[in-house]
Write an enzyme that holds these catalytic residues in place. Sequence first.
Site, PDB file in Angstrom:
ATOM      1  N   LYS A  75       0.825  -1.204   0.000  1.00 43.07           N
ATOM      2  CA  LYS A  75       0.000   0.000   0.000  1.00 43.07           C
ATOM      3  C   LYS A  75       0.861   1.257   0.000  1.00 43.07           C
ATOM      4  O   LYS A  75       2.046   1.235   0.329  1.00 43.07           O
ATOM      5  CB  LYS A  75      -0.927   0.016   1.228  1.00 43.07           C
ATOM      6  CG  LYS A  75      -2.069  -0.980   1.134  1.00 43.07           C
ATOM      7  CD  LYS A  75      -2.875  -0.833  -0.143  1.00 43.07           C
ATOM      8  CE  LYS A  75      -3.684   0.440  -0.206  1.00 43.07           C
ATOM      9  NZ  LYS A  75      -4.400   0.587  -1.516  1.00 43.07           N
ATOM     10  N   HIS A  96      -1.515   5.417  -5.999  1.00 39.73           N
ATOM     11  CA  HIS A  96      -2.837   6.041  -6.175  1.00 39.73           C
ATOM     12  C   HIS A  96      -2.787   7.515  -5.767  1.00 39.73           C
ATOM     13  O   HIS A  96      -3.476   7.967  -4.853  1.00 39.73           O
ATOM     14  CB  HIS A  96      -3.890   5.288  -5.354  1.00 39.73           C
ATOM     15  CG  HIS A  96      -4.027   3.833  -5.707  1.00 39.73           C
ATOM     16  ND1 HIS A  96      -4.517   3.399  -6.918  1.00 39.73           N
ATOM     17  CD2 HIS A  96      -3.705   2.713  -5.008  1.00 39.73           C
ATOM     18  CE1 HIS A  96      -4.508   2.079  -6.948  1.00 39.73           C
ATOM     19  NE2 HIS A  96      -4.014   1.638  -5.814  1.00 39.73           N
ATOM     20  N   GLU A 118       0.367   0.614 -10.095  1.00 37.33           N
ATOM     21  CA  GLU A 118      -0.893   0.726 -10.838  1.00 37.33           C
ATOM     22  C   GLU A 118      -0.766   1.398 -12.188  1.00 37.33           C
ATOM     23  O   GLU A 118      -1.724   1.378 -12.975  1.00 37.33           O
ATOM     24  CB  GLU A 118      -1.956   1.448  -9.998  1.00 37.33           C
ATOM     25  CG  GLU A 118      -1.742   2.935  -9.808  1.00 37.33           C
ATOM     26  CD  GLU A 118      -0.873   3.279  -8.606  1.00 37.33           C
ATOM     27  OE1 GLU A 118      -0.810   4.467  -8.252  1.00 37.33           O
ATOM     28  OE2 GLU A 118      -0.253   2.353  -8.031  1.00 37.33           O
ATOM     29  N   ASP A 198     -20.835  -0.393 -19.850  1.00 38.21           N
ATOM     30  CA  ASP A 198     -19.530   0.071 -20.287  1.00 38.21           C
ATOM     31  C   ASP A 198     -19.729   0.963 -21.516  1.00 38.21           C
ATOM     32  O   ASP A 198     -20.754   0.852 -22.203  1.00 38.21           O
ATOM     33  CB  ASP A 198     -18.616  -1.111 -20.624  1.00 38.21           C
ATOM     34  CG  ASP A 198     -17.145  -0.727 -20.642  1.00 38.21           C
ATOM     35  OD1 ASP A 198     -16.473  -0.921 -19.606  1.00 38.21           O
ATOM     36  OD2 ASP A 198     -16.665  -0.213 -21.674  1.00 38.21           O
ATOM     37  N   LEU A 240     -12.204   2.779 -14.168  1.00 37.42           N
ATOM     38  CA  LEU A 240     -10.789   3.107 -13.992  1.00 37.42           C
ATOM     39  C   LEU A 240     -10.303   3.968 -15.150  1.00 37.42           C
ATOM     40  O   LEU A 240     -10.514   3.634 -16.317  1.00 37.42           O
ATOM     41  CB  LEU A 240      -9.942   1.830 -13.935  1.00 37.42           C
ATOM     42  CG  LEU A 240      -8.423   2.039 -13.903  1.00 37.42           C
ATOM     43  CD1 LEU A 240      -7.996   2.647 -12.572  1.00 37.42           C
ATOM     44  CD2 LEU A 240      -7.692   0.725 -14.155  1.00 37.42           C
ATOM     45  N   ILE A 269     -12.507   3.329  -5.131  1.00 35.41           N
ATOM     46  CA  ILE A 269     -12.254   4.265  -4.042  1.00 35.41           C
ATOM     47  C   ILE A 269     -10.769   4.597  -3.912  1.00 35.41           C
ATOM     48  O   ILE A 269     -10.409   5.693  -3.473  1.00 35.41           O
ATOM     49  CB  ILE A 269     -12.837   3.731  -2.717  1.00 35.41           C
ATOM     50  CG1 ILE A 269     -12.897   4.841  -1.654  1.00 35.41           C
ATOM     51  CG2 ILE A 269     -12.081   2.513  -2.227  1.00 35.41           C
ATOM     52  CD1 ILE A 269     -13.845   5.958  -1.984  1.00 35.41           C
ATOM     53  N   ASP A 270      -9.874   3.678  -4.311  1.00 33.32           N
ATOM     54  CA  ASP A 270      -8.438   3.979  -4.276  1.00 33.32           C
ATOM     55  C   ASP A 270      -8.095   5.179  -5.137  1.00 33.32           C
ATOM     56  O   ASP A 270      -7.103   5.880  -4.885  1.00 33.32           O
ATOM     57  CB  ASP A 270      -7.617   2.774  -4.771  1.00 33.32           C
ATOM     58  CG  ASP A 270      -7.274   1.811  -3.645  1.00 33.32           C
ATOM     59  OD1 ASP A 270      -7.231   2.263  -2.486  1.00 33.32           O
ATOM     60  OD2 ASP A 270      -7.055   0.630  -3.923  1.00 33.32           O
ATOM     61  N   VAL A 298     -14.215   0.293   1.156  1.00 33.06           N
ATOM     62  CA  VAL A 298     -12.928  -0.081   1.746  1.00 33.06           C
ATOM     63  C   VAL A 298     -11.824   0.099   0.716  1.00 33.06           C
ATOM     64  O   VAL A 298     -11.900  -0.435  -0.396  1.00 33.06           O
ATOM     65  CB  VAL A 298     -12.958  -1.533   2.269  1.00 33.06           C
ATOM     66  CG1 VAL A 298     -11.583  -1.971   2.754  1.00 33.06           C
ATOM     67  CG2 VAL A 298     -13.980  -1.655   3.397  1.00 33.06           C
TER      68      VAL A 298
END
Length: 371
Positions: A75, A96, A118, A198, A240, A269-270, A298
């Site tokens: 993380k 992130h 990422e 989508d 994303l 949420i990240d 979360v």
Amino acid sequence: MIVGTVKEIKNHEYRVGLTPESVHELTAHGHRVLVETRAGDGIGAGDDLYVKAGAEIIATAAEIFATADMIVKVKEPQAAERAMLRSGQILYTYLHLAPDPDQTRDLIASGATCVAYETVTDASGGLPLLKPMSQVAGRMAIQAGATALEKAHGGRGVLLGGVPGVLPAKVAVIGGGVVGFNAAQMAAGLGADVTILDRSPEVLEKLGMYFEARAKTRFSNKANLADCVADADLVIGAVLIPGAAAPKLVTADMLKTMKKGAVLVDVAIDQGGCFETSHPTTHADPTYVVDDVVHYCVANMPGAVARTSTYALNNVTLPHALRIAELGWKEALRRDVHLRAGLNIWDGKVTYQAVAEDLGLPYTPAEDAVA
């Protein structure tokens, strides 16, 4: 190179940057590996396994940050960890940054070279270091959503797959990428009534061919999205934009059209979340309610299944870690344009364009860093 990994300190984060097997690979190539004591407890890997793999067990994270040339984490570094980074040190982890100006500011000030999992790419345009965690998060989103739908957890009291004579829950999945595909796969497997939205006709065609009658597809425009959200028992946010803040697709006004006790799971949420009413939560306190709609947001979902997640992550992160350790970060990034795409911060500069644009900061191309 001296490579270090520390015990993750984010709330209920049990993953670890290096498995004992990864340590063995690094030490077999002649590198020195420092592991904070008990860093692997969350995946069932005690200090003895790391020692057997060739690691040196270190008592504190501070000692590792002070010694290691490269820090390998899972993380984003928390504030206490960011304060220990130093100029020229390599940080290799998820970052992130786009929705996190405080972290970005601290990393700029540190002078560290920060490579974000990422945004590393591959030849097909994918995000190979993000993919395994997206697979985990997509599958977990359905587990989490099914639990949140239970009456005792504030939900409508609806069983996802229904039973004979009673209709199943309606699940809307926003985004047909890796997260969305895995969420839809799980929901359809449980017998839910699944619709995937989508904007890409090619993605919709592939999803339609894969799921056939087990899931429906709809083009994602404002009208279709509003219709699906209002009708759904469970909505999965799976959008994303690589490296950038997620678009707020589900507005606060849309919540007022939803069923009482419906559930939103924001896997984006990240990157700031794709629901206007989202804010990050933790495994210790995962949900909250807005307008009678349960929100599960979360920010480190895969941390709950730490062993599966850590091994899946190490499968894809280790080759790059080895390359950086062997060649040094500059040469490794010079040779590999896809790894170079992972460079987000260098020498006090933002080197990923989407991050710079979202945070209103000057942008320096990563090519300048390796020139």
